[in-house]
Every structure is written in C-alpha cells, then in structure tokens.
Design a protein around this motif. Structure first.
Motif, PDB file in Angstrom:
ATOM      1  N   LEU A  90      10.289  57.482  35.321  1.00 24.38           N
ATOM      2  CA  LEU A  90       9.734  56.614  36.354  1.00 24.38           C
ATOM      3  C   LEU A  90      10.815  56.094  37.286  1.00 24.38           C
ATOM      4  N   ASN A  91      10.413  55.848  38.537  1.00 21.73           N
ATOM      5  CA  ASN A  91      11.348  55.227  39.467  1.00 21.73           C
ATOM      6  C   ASN A  91      11.183  53.708  39.392  1.00 21.73           C
ATOM      7  N   ARG A  97       5.602  64.369  47.044  1.00 21.50           N
ATOM      8  CA  ARG A  97       6.469  63.284  47.490  1.00 21.50           C
ATOM      9  C   ARG A  97       6.267  62.095  46.566  1.00 21.50           C
ATOM     10  N   ILE A  98       7.328  61.329  46.365  1.00 24.30           N
ATOM     11  CA  ILE A  98       7.286  60.227  45.405  1.00 24.30           C
ATOM     12  C   ILE A  98       6.235  59.188  45.779  1.00 24.30           C
ATOM     13  N   ARG A 112       6.576  54.710  39.679  1.00 24.99           N
ATOM     14  CA  ARG A 112       5.940  55.969  40.078  1.00 24.99           C
ATOM     15  C   ARG A 112       6.528  57.093  39.230  1.00 24.99           C
ATOM     16  N   TYR A 168      12.972  69.880  39.839  1.00 24.93           N
ATOM     17  CA  TYR A 168      11.599  69.419  39.919  1.00 24.93           C
ATOM     18  C   TYR A 168      10.742  70.602  40.341  1.00 24.93           C
ATOM     19  N   ALA A 180       3.100  60.171  44.188  1.00 27.49           N
ATOM     20  CA  ALA A 180       3.120  60.273  42.730  1.00 27.49           C
ATOM     21  C   ALA A 180       2.289  59.150  42.117  1.00 27.49           C
ATOM     22  N   SER A 191      17.897  62.547  36.106  1.00 29.97           N
ATOM     23  CA  SER A 191      16.793  62.396  37.057  1.00 29.97           C
ATOM     24  C   SER A 191      16.837  61.066  37.802  1.00 29.97           C
ATOM     25  N   LYS A 222       8.156  60.278  38.281  1.00 23.46           N
ATOM     26  CA  LYS A 222       9.035  61.298  38.844  1.00 23.46           C
ATOM     27  C   LYS A 222       8.771  62.643  38.183  1.00 23.46           C
ATOM     28  N   GLY A 223       8.332  62.596  36.927  1.00 21.50           N
ATOM     29  CA  GLY A 223       8.036  63.825  36.203  1.00 21.50           C
ATOM     30  C   GLY A 223       7.821  63.557  34.732  1.00 21.50           C
ATOM     31  N   LYS A 259       1.193  55.976  40.109  1.00 18.66           N
ATOM     32  CA  LYS A 259       1.858  54.717  39.764  1.00 18.66           C
ATOM     33  C   LYS A 259       1.315  54.275  38.407  1.00 18.66           C
ATOM     34  N   ALA A 305      16.155  58.137  36.630  1.00 19.17           N
ATOM     35  CA  ALA A 305      15.024  57.296  36.243  1.00 19.17           C
ATOM     36  C   ALA A 305      15.521  55.882  35.946  1.00 19.17           C
TER      37      ALA A 305
END
Length: 149
Positions: A54-55, A17-18, A59, A12, A21, A88, A61-62, A23, A90
């Motif tokens: 996405l998490n 921080r997540i 959110r 990353y 990030a 990742s 992640k990248g 949403k 995800a």
C-alpha cells in the motif's frame, strides 16, 4: 577488469494508475481485493501467503504471492516480505493466508508470525495494517478487527 553482476528489479504488471487503484478502508476491502486474486482451484488444497503493498493513501500498489506450502502450513521468510515491500516503496502492508480446512481461528504460529512482521515493519517504518485468514468458503478473520495487532 570489470565485474558483472545481476540487476534486480521489481516489475508491475498492468498499467493502472495509482489514483485508480483500490483504496483500503476496512478489513472487508482488503479481503475482497485478496480473494479475487486467489486461485480458487487451490484455495482448499494448499496454504498460500500473500502480501498487499500500500501507498501512504492506503491505495493498493499490488499483491504478491510470498509462498505456497502444504495442507497445514507455508513457510514465510520475512526477508522476502520486506525485500518486496522496500523495493516497491510501500508505506504499509496487509498480509493474508488461507486455511484450506476452513477454520477461521489463528494458530499460535499465525500469531507469532504476525508479531514478527509487525516488529520488523516498525523497524523499517512499514506499518502492518492487518493479517487476514481466508477460507475457501469466502469468509475471513481479521487480526486488526479482533484487536490482535
């Protein structure tokens, strides 16, 4: 005798921080996050395919560029898409590609690719939330909004 092998890692860039990030709650949220990452000097010249990771809380992640192609298409290797998504951790993804021509309508190839990504994701428990087509003028088409997912 010891055998040596290369180590593969995912990195990353940045230290966000997540919880800070973005949403994703709508196709417009996804579009805005993708569009600001696009190289606007090339968006009208070549097709490019990107993956948003996405998490579980949606959110970001990248975002990673999967492929860059020619004027009318780019090759997308599902193994690369899901290698990145799995590495990742995800839980969901959104994909996007641009149409340099400015047309918002998905081609049959776009529809077939979307089906393949969705089906592969189901097998791996990684949900495809949307597929966006983005134009150089800053407009977009959402497969999810149009009921094509």
């Amino acid at each position: 005798m010891k055998t040596k092998v290369n180590e593969i890692s995912l990195k990353y860039l940045g230290n966000m921080r997540i919880k800070e990030a973005p949403k994703i709650s709508s196709s417009n949220d996804a579009f805005e996050n993708f569009f600001c990452q696009w190289n606007l000097n090339h968006i009208a010249m070549q097709e490019c395919f990107k993956l948003m990771l996405l998490n579980n809380g949606n959110r970001v992640k990248g975002i990673v560029e999967i492929s860059t192609g020619g004027i009318t298409g780019t090759l997308v290797d599902l193994r690369i898409v899901f290698a990145v998504a799995l590495k990742s951790l995800a839980t969901a993804v959104i994909v996007a590609h641009n149409h340099p021509s400015g047309t918002l309508l998905p081609s049959q190839n776009d529809k077939a690719l979307t089906r393949k990504i969705k089906e592969a994701g189901l097998l791996l428990d990684i949900k495809l939330l949307d597929h966006l087509i983005i134009t150089p003028e800053g407009k977009y088409f959402s497969f999810a909004d149009e009921g094509l997912l």
